[in-house]
Design a protein around this motif. Structure first.
Motif, PDB file in Angstrom:
ATOM      1  N   GLY A 150       0.792  -1.217   0.000  1.00  0.00           N
ATOM      2  CA  GLY A 150       0.000   0.000   0.000  1.00  0.00           C
ATOM      3  C   GLY A 150       0.827   1.271   0.000  1.00  0.00           C
ATOM      4  N   PHE A 151       2.152   1.161   0.246  1.00  0.00           N
ATOM      5  CA  PHE A 151       3.000   2.357   0.218  1.00  0.00           C
ATOM      6  C   PHE A 151       3.177   2.815  -1.222  1.00  0.00           C
ATOM      7  CE2 PHE A 151       6.958   4.666  -0.113  1.00  0.00           C
ATOM      8  CZ  PHE A 151       6.930   5.512   0.989  1.00  0.00           C
ATOM      9  N   VAL A 152       2.983   4.098  -1.458  1.00  0.00           N
ATOM     10  CA  VAL A 152       3.107   4.658  -2.806  1.00  0.00           C
ATOM     11  C   VAL A 152       4.443   5.378  -2.918  1.00  0.00           C
ATOM     12  CG1 VAL A 152       2.127   6.210  -4.525  1.00  0.00           C
ATOM     13  CG2 VAL A 152       0.616   4.920  -2.986  1.00  0.00           C
ATOM     14  N   SER A 153       5.345   4.833  -3.706  1.00  0.00           N
ATOM     15  CA  SER A 153       6.651   5.462  -3.896  1.00  0.00           C
ATOM     16  C   SER A 153       6.532   6.643  -4.844  1.00  0.00           C
ATOM     17  CB  SER A 153       7.645   4.446  -4.464  1.00  0.00           C
ATOM     18  OG  SER A 153       7.850   3.377  -3.557  1.00  0.00           O
ATOM     19  N   PRO A 154       7.326   7.687  -4.643  1.00  0.00           N
ATOM     20  CA  PRO A 154       7.259   8.846  -5.522  1.00  0.00           C
ATOM     21  C   PRO A 154       7.848   8.534  -6.890  1.00  0.00           C
ATOM     22  CG  PRO A 154       9.100   9.064  -4.020  1.00  0.00           C
ATOM     23  CD  PRO A 154       8.336   7.844  -3.583  1.00  0.00           C
ATOM     24  N   PRO A 155       7.469   9.294  -7.906  1.00  0.00           N
ATOM     25  CA  PRO A 155       8.051   9.073  -9.237  1.00  0.00           C
ATOM     26  C   PRO A 155       9.519   9.481  -9.254  1.00  0.00           C
ATOM     27  CG  PRO A 155       6.686  11.036  -9.219  1.00  0.00           C
ATOM     28  CD  PRO A 155       6.465  10.373  -7.908  1.00  0.00           C
ATOM     29  N   ASP A 156      10.238   9.029 -10.267  1.00  0.00           N
ATOM     30  CA  ASP A 156      11.647   9.385 -10.382  1.00  0.00           C
ATOM     31  C   ASP A 156      11.802  10.881 -10.624  1.00  0.00           C
ATOM     32  OD1 ASP A 156      12.367   6.737 -10.075  1.00  0.00           O
ATOM     33  OD2 ASP A 156      12.358   6.344 -12.241  1.00  0.00           O
ATOM     34  N   GLY A 157      12.973  11.394 -10.254  1.00  0.00           N
ATOM     35  CA  GLY A 157      13.247  12.799 -10.488  1.00  0.00           C
ATOM     36  C   GLY A 157      13.083  13.640  -9.237  1.00  0.00           C
ATOM     37  N   PRO A 158      13.451  14.931  -9.342  1.00  0.00           N
ATOM     38  CA  PRO A 158      13.343  15.836  -8.188  1.00  0.00           C
ATOM     39  C   PRO A 158      11.892  16.022  -7.763  1.00  0.00           C
ATOM     40  CG  PRO A 158      13.811  17.067 -10.190  1.00  0.00           C
ATOM     41  CD  PRO A 158      13.964  15.619 -10.534  1.00  0.00           C
ATOM     42  N   ARG A 159      11.729  16.377  -6.507  1.00  0.00           N
ATOM     43  CA  ARG A 159      10.369  16.493  -5.986  1.00  0.00           C
ATOM     44  C   ARG A 159       9.634  17.682  -6.588  1.00  0.00           C
ATOM     45  NH1 ARG A 159       7.794  18.582  -1.213  1.00  0.00           N
ATOM     46  NH2 ARG A 159       9.732  19.268  -0.281  1.00  0.00           N
ATOM     47  N   GLY A 160      10.329  18.792  -6.790  1.00  0.00           N
ATOM     48  CA  GLY A 160       9.675  19.978  -7.345  1.00  0.00           C
ATOM     49  C   GLY A 160       8.536  20.447  -6.459  1.00  0.00           C
ATOM     50  N   LEU A 164       4.397  16.419  -0.394  1.00  0.00           N
ATOM     51  CA  LEU A 164       5.031  15.337   0.337  1.00  0.00           C
ATOM     52  C   LEU A 164       4.068  14.833   1.399  1.00  0.00           C
ATOM     53  CD1 LEU A 164       7.915  14.089   0.232  1.00  0.00           C
ATOM     54  CD2 LEU A 164       8.484  15.518   2.205  1.00  0.00           C
ATOM     55  N   ARG A 165       3.972  13.524   1.549  1.00  0.00           N
ATOM     56  CA  ARG A 165       3.058  12.995   2.563  1.00  0.00           C
ATOM     57  C   ARG A 165       3.502  13.456   3.959  1.00  0.00           C
ATOM     58  NH1 ARG A 165       6.673   9.082   1.663  1.00  0.00           N
ATOM     59  NH2 ARG A 165       7.478   7.955   3.504  1.00  0.00           N
ATOM     60  N   GLU A 166       2.580  13.532   4.844  1.00  0.00           N
ATOM     61  CA  GLU A 166       2.848  14.050   6.183  1.00  0.00           C
ATOM     62  C   GLU A 166       3.912  13.212   6.904  1.00  0.00           C
ATOM     63  OE1 GLU A 166       0.444  15.148  10.323  1.00  0.00           O
ATOM     64  OE2 GLU A 166      -0.615  14.289   8.614  1.00  0.00           O
ATOM     65  N   GLY A 167       4.897  13.889   7.442  1.00  0.00           N
ATOM     66  CA  GLY A 167       5.955  13.229   8.198  1.00  0.00           C
ATOM     67  C   GLY A 167       7.097  12.692   7.374  1.00  0.00           C
ATOM     68  N   ALA A 168       6.989  12.757   6.047  1.00  0.00           N
ATOM     69  CA  ALA A 168       8.026  12.175   5.194  1.00  0.00           C
ATOM     70  C   ALA A 168       9.308  13.003   5.175  1.00  0.00           C
ATOM     71  CB  ALA A 168       7.504  12.014   3.768  1.00  0.00           C
ATOM     72  N   ILE A 184      13.935  19.311   1.204  1.00  0.00           N
ATOM     73  CA  ILE A 184      14.229  18.742  -0.113  1.00  0.00           C
ATOM     74  C   ILE A 184      14.047  17.226  -0.083  1.00  0.00           C
ATOM     75  CG2 ILE A 184      15.786  20.584  -0.820  1.00  0.00           C
ATOM     76  CD1 ILE A 184      18.145  18.801  -0.031  1.00  0.00           C
ATOM     77  N   ALA A 185      13.321  16.731   0.931  1.00  0.00           N
ATOM     78  CA  ALA A 185      13.046  15.300   1.023  1.00  0.00           C
ATOM     79  C   ALA A 185      12.249  14.853  -0.199  1.00  0.00           C
ATOM     80  CB  ALA A 185      12.275  14.996   2.306  1.00  0.00           C
ATOM     81  N   ILE A 186      12.491  13.626  -0.645  1.00  0.00           N
ATOM     82  CA  ILE A 186      11.841  13.081  -1.835  1.00  0.00           C
ATOM     83  C   ILE A 186      10.608  12.251  -1.476  1.00  0.00           C
ATOM     84  CG2 ILE A 186      12.122  11.635  -3.864  1.00  0.00           C
ATOM     85  CD1 ILE A 186      13.635  14.250  -4.014  1.00  0.00           C
ATOM     86  N   GLY A 187      10.712  11.432  -0.433  1.00  0.00           N
ATOM     87  CA  GLY A 187       9.545  10.670  -0.006  1.00  0.00           C
ATOM     88  C   GLY A 187       9.587   9.180  -0.271  1.00  0.00           C
ATOM     89  N   HIS A 188      10.769   8.623  -0.589  1.00  0.00           N
ATOM     90  CA  HIS A 188      10.868   7.167  -0.730  1.00  0.00           C
ATOM     91  C   HIS A 188      10.745   6.515   0.642  1.00  0.00           C
ATOM     92  CE1 HIS A 188      11.878   6.789  -5.010  1.00  0.00           C
ATOM     93  NE2 HIS A 188      12.568   7.918  -4.863  1.00  0.00           N
TER      94      HIS A 188
END
Length: 222
Positions: A150-160, A164-168, A184-188
């Motif tokens: 159920g965890f949704v990984s972010p797409p490749d590339g900078p976050r822009g 970002l999900r809460e707490g990530a 600048i967290a990405i969220g993986h």
């Protein structure tokens, strides 16, 4: 994962376990500390009591924390495949650190020091959490088995501007993954991490507090 499969003498684990059992029966509340020769890797070994799971934990200090190992799994020996190079493998961890701004590598006063120009890492958990957050620890899906359903990984590339999900943007201890006013967290996915000691080096391993004991290695003495 058996202790004898790493770089320790074959009888080290049994001797440590015997010492732990003897000490536990003799002094269940007051736990002494002692030092062992550095050549045994269990330098500064100490008893820290038990974890919630009833596993006795040995502690060891690491004086030089400039170079931190971030392990992919709770596995000290299985090497990882090199993406794009069939048959090639790499260590079961990456190394990470923080360089000193403005350090002159061409005029390095300590050329034999492989970590010259790097700062001491005060928070190894945070350091490796950053590596997990930006996706370095899951290139090619090598740690997909650790990601919960159920965890949704972010797409490749900078976050822009992607939300970002809460707490990530924080590690498991609530510390920011990046300095500065803008995250600048990405969220993986970042698993729970524990700081252990391998080869007198800080080894941050995915797993609960007792993972060090389960692998037959000491936890990092703070």
């Amino acid at each position: 994962m058996n202790l004898s499969e790493v770089t320790y003498p074959r009888d080290t684990k049994n001797r440590v376990q015997n010492l732990l059992v003897q000490e536990a029966s003799r002094q269940p509340k007051l736990i002494p500390r002692w030092r062992k020769p550095a050549m045994l890797t269990f330098a500064g070994l100490a008893l820290a009591g038990t974890t919630a799971g009833g596993v006795y934990v040995a502690l060891a200090p690491v004086d030089d924390k400039r170079d931190i190992r971030c392990y992919y799994h709770a596995d000290l020996t299985t090497r990882m495949p090199v993406i794009g190079s069939p048959g090639e493998t790499r260590p079961p961890y990456i190394t990470t650190g923080t360089f000193i701004a403005g350090f002159d590598t061409e005029n390095n006063p300590n050329p034999d020091d492989k970590n010259a120009g790097m700062q001491q890492v005060n928070d190894p958990i945070n350091q490796c959490s950053r590596a997990w957050d930006i996706g370095i620890m899951n290139q090619g899906g090598v740690t997909d088995d650790l990601i919960p359903e159920g965890f949704v990984s972010p797409p490749d590339g900078p976050r822009g501007d992607r939300p970002l999900r809460e707490g990530a943007d924080k590690d498991q201890n609530g510390n920011p993954l990046s300095s500065g006013p803008v995250s600048i967290a990405i969220g993986h996915y970042v698993p729970f991490l524990t700081a252990c000691v391998v080869d007198n080096t800080v080894a941050v391993i995915p797993g609960p507090a007792e993972v060090c004991a389960r692998l037959g290695i000491p936890a990092l003495e703070k």
